[in-house]
Write an enzyme that holds these catalytic residues in place. Structure first.
Site, short mmCIF file in Angstrom:
data_model
loop_
_atom_site.label_atom_id
_atom_site.label_comp_id
_atom_site.label_asym_id
_atom_site.label_seq_id
_atom_site.Cartn_x
_atom_site.Cartn_y
_atom_site.Cartn_z
N GLY B 12 0.93 -1.12 0.00
CA GLY B 12 0.00 0.00 0.00
C GLY B 12 0.96 1.16 0.00
N THR B 13 0.85 2.04 -0.92
CA THR B 13 1.96 2.96 -1.07
C THR B 13 1.56 4.15 -1.91
OG1 THR B 13 4.26 3.05 -1.76
CG2 THR B 13 2.75 1.98 -3.24
N THR B 14 2.47 5.12 -2.00
CA THR B 14 2.30 6.20 -2.97
C THR B 14 3.60 6.35 -3.73
OG1 THR B 14 0.96 7.34 -1.34
CG2 THR B 14 1.67 8.60 -3.25
N LYS B 45 11.50 2.52 -1.59
CA LYS B 45 10.73 1.95 -2.69
C LYS B 45 11.26 2.33 -4.06
CE LYS B 45 6.72 1.82 0.25
NZ LYS B 45 5.35 2.19 0.51
#
Lengths: 249, 225
Positions: B12-14, B45
């Site tokens: 779950g990330t941006t 990331k």
């Protein structure tokens, strides 16, 4: 100039005592017996021309093509054994296709010439294969601009400003060296190549010939195409006129 | 509260990639969550593929290997387009097994700074900017308004940091720190913006009685017996 390699020339996997592989040199002779092929790199593109010796009057003009498109942006002119040439062109097309399908971009001309050269070289390494009896001039236009490569039957490939193979290669090279290629456009280059080929065609030894030319330049939208018919006619006329002027001297 | 600690590590990330006049800026949050537990609050990331592009772990290992070979063969650095297509090849051919949406960004001498988005199915799309991850849902409108062509390097980086911090504010699965990577003709620059230095947005609370503050505070004096 040529020496008989008695005993050392029977196989492409045999070196002679003076370090030569005679089979490869003999393959080069096959190229020297064919009609001249000329390629030049002008400032905005590449022009290639072939002196296509017509074997029979019954042949349809425009058939038996010696210049082939390998990809949108690259083309090859072949001198020597035509059937061997077909094989090399097919391999080049396949390499270009496979590069594009893996890397998603048109194959750089340098990479293509290296792949073709290593394929030609491959056939000089095994006793059960014979070397290709043809030399190839590869012209292409990629991100780094127009480039011209020549691949010989030995598998050597170099990049050139101007190159010639076949019967009249010595005379052609002399003529090319006289040209100022870095200032010439492809349109002018087409005329010059036609003049060169007409000049070195030997009327006495060979019969009729057909001039086949192609180019890749800004005008052709950086795609490899046959030179347009009107420009080709203009080039042929200019070449014939130049020849007559020379004869008149 | 049911902390599902056996849930797979989900990203779950941006993630964001933005082109500017002269290169690209890539940005991401740093939260890796397993269910509701934050397994790594400072993950990186953005992975380096070569000296000039970026993405997500196994795929990037393979692509780094292919790119290295390609560079040796070509005699010069690979282009961003080629990197993106190599990733696309892996993403498309293994689409049943992979669940990774990637943003590839880099600089090469022919095209300058370029961003390629490679969503789940393995399409390659060249874009002036790209956003991905669960937090990106909150950023579509923001980018439509805030992105403009030919930004400077500083403007582009500020845009990316602002965007990631906005997503962190709204998306529970994004958080931690903001990492950015700037890639241009001069090379690769990595920057780090710690979570507590980020701007707070509307209705975000200042940390109060935060465990971090309590733990870091000096302990109580031992009782005199």
């Amino acid at each position: 100039m040529s020496s008989i390699g008695t005993g050392y020339d029977l196989s492409v996997t045999t070196f002679s005592p003076d370090g030569r592989v005679f089979q490869i040199e003999y393959a080069a002779k096959a190229v020297d017996n064919s009609g001249t092929v000329v390629g030049i790199k002008c400032k905005d593109g590449i022009v290639m021309g072939v002196e296509k010796l017509i074997a029979s009057k019954m042949m349809l003009p425009g058939s038996n093509r010696r210049i082939h498109s390998v990809h949108r942006h690259a083309g090859m002119a072949v001198a020597g054994l035509a059937a061997d040439g077909r094989q090399i062109v097919a391999r080049a097309k396949s390499e270009a296709r496979s590069y594009e399908s893996v890397y998603g971009d048109a194959v750089p001309v340098k990479e293509l010439s290296e792949r073709v050269a290593s394929y030609v070289h491959l056939c000089t390494l095994y006793w059960w294969l014979r070397p290709f009896g043809c030399g190839v001039i590869l012209g292409g236009y990629d991100k780094d601009g127009p480039q011209l490569y020549m691949i010989e039957p030995s598998g050597i490939s170099y990049r050139y400003y101007g190159a010639a193979i076949g019967k009249g290669k010595q005379a052609a090279k002399t003529e090319i060296e006289k040209l100022k290629l870095s200032e010439m456009t492809c349109k002018e280059g087409v005329i010059e190549v036609a003049k060169i080929i007409y000049k070195l065609h030997d009327e006495a030894k060979d019969k009729a010939f057909e001039l086949e030319m192609s180019w890749i330049c800004e005008e052709s939208k950086r795609e490899h195409q046959k030179v347009p018919d009107d420009l080709l006619e203009e080039a042929k006329t200019a070449a014939k006129t130049a020849l007559e002027e020379m004869d008149a001297d | 509260m049911d902390l599902n600690l056996d849930a797979p590590h989900s990203m779950g990330t941006t993630i964001i990639g933005v082109t500017y006049n002269g290169g690209v800026v890539l940005g991401a949050d740093s939260r890796t969550s397993t269910g509701m537990y934050v397994a790594n609050r400072a993950s990186d990331k953005i992975t380096q593929l070569t000296d000039n592009a970026a993405d997500s772990q196994v795929v990037s290992d393979y692509v780094r290997y292919f790119l290295h070979q390609h560079t040796i063969q070509l005699g010069q650095p690979a282009t961003v387009k080629v990197s993106a297509n190599l990733i696309r090849m892996l993403a498309y051919n293994n689409k049943n097994m992979l669940q990774t949406g990637l943003i590839v960004g880099g600089w090469d001498k022919y095209e300058g700074g370029k961003i390629y988005g490679i969503p789940l199915g393995g399409t390659v799309v060249e874009q002036p900017f790209a956003i991905g991850g669960s937090g990106s849902s909150y950023l579509y409108g923001f980018f439509d308004q805030a992105w403009k062509e030919n930004m400077t390097k500083e403007e582009a980086e500020q845009l990316v940091v602002k965007a990631v911090s906005l997503a962190i504010a709204r998306d529970g699965a994004s958080g931690g720190v903001v990492r950015t990577v700037i890639i241009n003709s001069e090379g690769v620059t990595r920057n780090f913006y710690p979570g507590d230095k980020l701007q707070l947005w509307h209705e975000e609370l200042e940390p109060q009685n935060s465990l971090l503050d309590i733990l870091n505070a000096a302990g109580p004096e031992p009782m005199a017996i």
